[in-house]
Design a protein around this motif. Structure first.
Motif, PDB file in Angstrom:
ATOM      1  N   ASN A 127       0.773  -1.422  -0.027  1.00 25.61           N
ATOM      2  CA  ASN A 127      -0.189   0.155  -0.070  1.00 25.61           C
ATOM      3  C   ASN A 127       0.898   1.187  -0.106  1.00 25.61           C
ATOM      4  O   ASN A 127       1.710   1.345   0.791  1.00 25.61           O
ATOM      5  CB  ASN A 127      -1.051  -0.002   1.125  1.00 25.61           C
ATOM      6  N   ASN A 148      -0.264  -0.665  -4.345  1.00 19.60           N
ATOM      7  CA  ASN A 148      -1.639  -0.513  -4.182  1.00 19.60           C
ATOM      8  C   ASN A 148      -1.846   0.860  -3.913  1.00 19.60           C
ATOM      9  O   ASN A 148      -1.602   1.346  -2.649  1.00 19.60           O
ATOM     10  CB  ASN A 148      -2.230  -1.658  -3.107  1.00 19.60           C
ATOM     11  N   LEU A 150      -3.377   4.393  -2.812  1.00 21.99           N
ATOM     12  CA  LEU A 150      -4.683   4.845  -2.051  1.00 21.99           C
ATOM     13  C   LEU A 150      -4.495   6.211  -2.351  1.00 21.99           C
ATOM     14  O   LEU A 150      -3.688   6.747  -2.482  1.00 21.99           O
ATOM     15  CB  LEU A 150      -4.478   4.381  -0.706  1.00 21.99           C
ATOM     16  N   ALA A 159      -5.874   1.344   5.055  1.00 23.66           N
ATOM     17  CA  ALA A 159      -6.294   0.431   4.379  1.00 23.66           C
ATOM     18  C   ALA A 159      -5.469  -1.151   4.731  1.00 23.66           C
ATOM     19  O   ALA A 159      -6.329  -2.046   5.051  1.00 23.66           O
ATOM     20  CB  ALA A 159      -6.032   0.615   2.879  1.00 23.66           C
ATOM     21  N   PHE A 160      -4.400  -0.837   5.143  1.00 24.24           N
ATOM     22  CA  PHE A 160      -3.451  -1.915   5.652  1.00 24.24           C
ATOM     23  C   PHE A 160      -3.944  -2.329   6.994  1.00 24.24           C
ATOM     24  O   PHE A 160      -4.117  -3.681   7.300  1.00 24.24           O
ATOM     25  CB  PHE A 160      -1.980  -1.722   5.843  1.00 24.24           C
ATOM     26  N   ASN A 162      -6.789  -2.386   8.013  1.00 22.39           N
ATOM     27  CA  ASN A 162      -8.105  -2.976   7.698  1.00 22.39           C
ATOM     28  C   ASN A 162      -7.941  -4.333   6.763  1.00 22.39           C
ATOM     29  O   ASN A 162      -9.059  -4.745   6.260  1.00 22.39           O
ATOM     30  CB  ASN A 162      -9.145  -1.942   7.213  1.00 22.39           C
ATOM     31  N   GLU A 164      -6.226  -4.728   4.021  1.00 20.02           N
ATOM     32  CA  GLU A 164      -5.656  -4.804   2.841  1.00 20.02           C
ATOM     33  C   GLU A 164      -4.297  -4.448   2.177  1.00 20.02           C
ATOM     34  O   GLU A 164      -3.584  -3.696   2.880  1.00 20.02           O
ATOM     35  CB  GLU A 164      -6.682  -3.305   2.065  1.00 20.02           C
ATOM     36  N   GLY A 165      -3.607  -5.343   1.416  1.00 20.79           N
ATOM     37  CA  GLY A 165      -2.438  -5.207   1.147  1.00 20.79           C
ATOM     38  C   GLY A 165      -1.573  -6.103   2.199  1.00 20.79           C
ATOM     39  O   GLY A 165      -1.929  -6.425   3.357  1.00 20.79           O
ATOM     40  N   ASP A 166      -0.122  -6.527   1.575  1.00 20.01           N
ATOM     41  CA  ASP A 166       0.594  -7.114   2.724  1.00 20.01           C
ATOM     42  C   ASP A 166       1.462  -6.315   3.390  1.00 20.01           C
ATOM     43  O   ASP A 166       2.242  -6.899   4.476  1.00 20.01           O
ATOM     44  CB  ASP A 166       1.607  -7.890   1.830  1.00 20.01           C
TER      45      ASP A 166
END
Length: 236
Positions: A127, A148, A150, A159-160, A162, A164-166
């Protein structure tokens, strides 16, 4: 005086004001104060520049660095504070750096990641804040991992958190703050790069650029810039 990207106000007297673009997406360098006005390192430096010019600083706030660059030739601002990057140098002229900050990544506490050298692997999603200096850097450097993008640096972190993404790439201090505030996360100890933050102006403003470069050199030599940086970081 502050305006925002969403509600720009016309400059009432260009002879007495100097417009500064303030990127609120970089929490290390700028922030919104309780009274709604911008504050932080870049705002203090802006006020010093304006005073040296015998003018009043007018602040035009932006959510991301990318938006600042987009407006570089739109006469929305006179001076900005951004990370030096070859792509940005196509439209902007940068002074010497006034601060160097570290780019690293936030990962889950129980993940196997130990070094940024392990980032560039197939099926790894990182992210990033779209248009941020580290987005531009990683875009050039990564061969296998996917980015990714944002809307902002904070959005990349959120986002991470939550799921989302590594991992989330960014500036060390905000990432460490996120890890401190959210259990189960950690920040890698090494860096994928150093981000050189500088003052910048559109290429056409040669005279003002030369004057600001002279101010910066003087303030770095007499310790004024270090005082601003160290005090603000201590208060963060």
């Amino acid at each position: 005086m502050m305006t925002s990207l969403e509600n720009p106000m016309p400059v009432t007297d260009e002879e007495t004001t100097l417009r500064f673009a303030i990127n609120l997406g970089n929490a290390v360098l700028a922030k919104t104060l309780p009274d709604g006005q911008p504050g932080g390192i870049t705002v203090e430096i802006a006020n010093k520049i304006a005073a040296q010019q015998g003018k009043v600083a007018q602040f035009v706030t932006y959510p991301t660095a990318g938006k600042v660059v987009e407006d570089a030739n739109s006469d929305r601002w006179d001076v900005a504070f951004l990370a030096i990057d070859p792509k940005r140098e196509e439209v902007l002229r940068f002074t010497r750096p006034y601060i160097t900050i570290e780019g690293t990544v936030l990962v889950k506490e129980d993940s196997h990641w130990q070094s940024v050298s392990e980032m560039d692997q197939a099926n790894v999603v990182i992210n990033v804040g779209k248009g941020a200096a580290y987005d531009l850097f990683l875009t050039r450097e990564l061969k296998q991992a996917a980015l990714n993008r944002l809307p902002s640096s904070q959005a990349a972190i959120d986002a991470f958190l939550n799921g989302e993404g590594d991992m989330a790439a960014g500036i060390r201090q905000p990432l460490e703050h996120a890890a401190k505030e959210n259990s189960g996360y950690r920040v890698l100890s090494d860096n994928f790069g150093q981000i050189f933050q500088a003052i910048c102006l559109p290429h056409k403003n040669e005279k003002l650029f030369s004057e600001i470069s002279t101010y910066l050199s003087k303030w770095q030599e007499n310790g004024a810039i270090d005082e601003i940086i160290n005090r603000n970081l201590a208060e963060a």
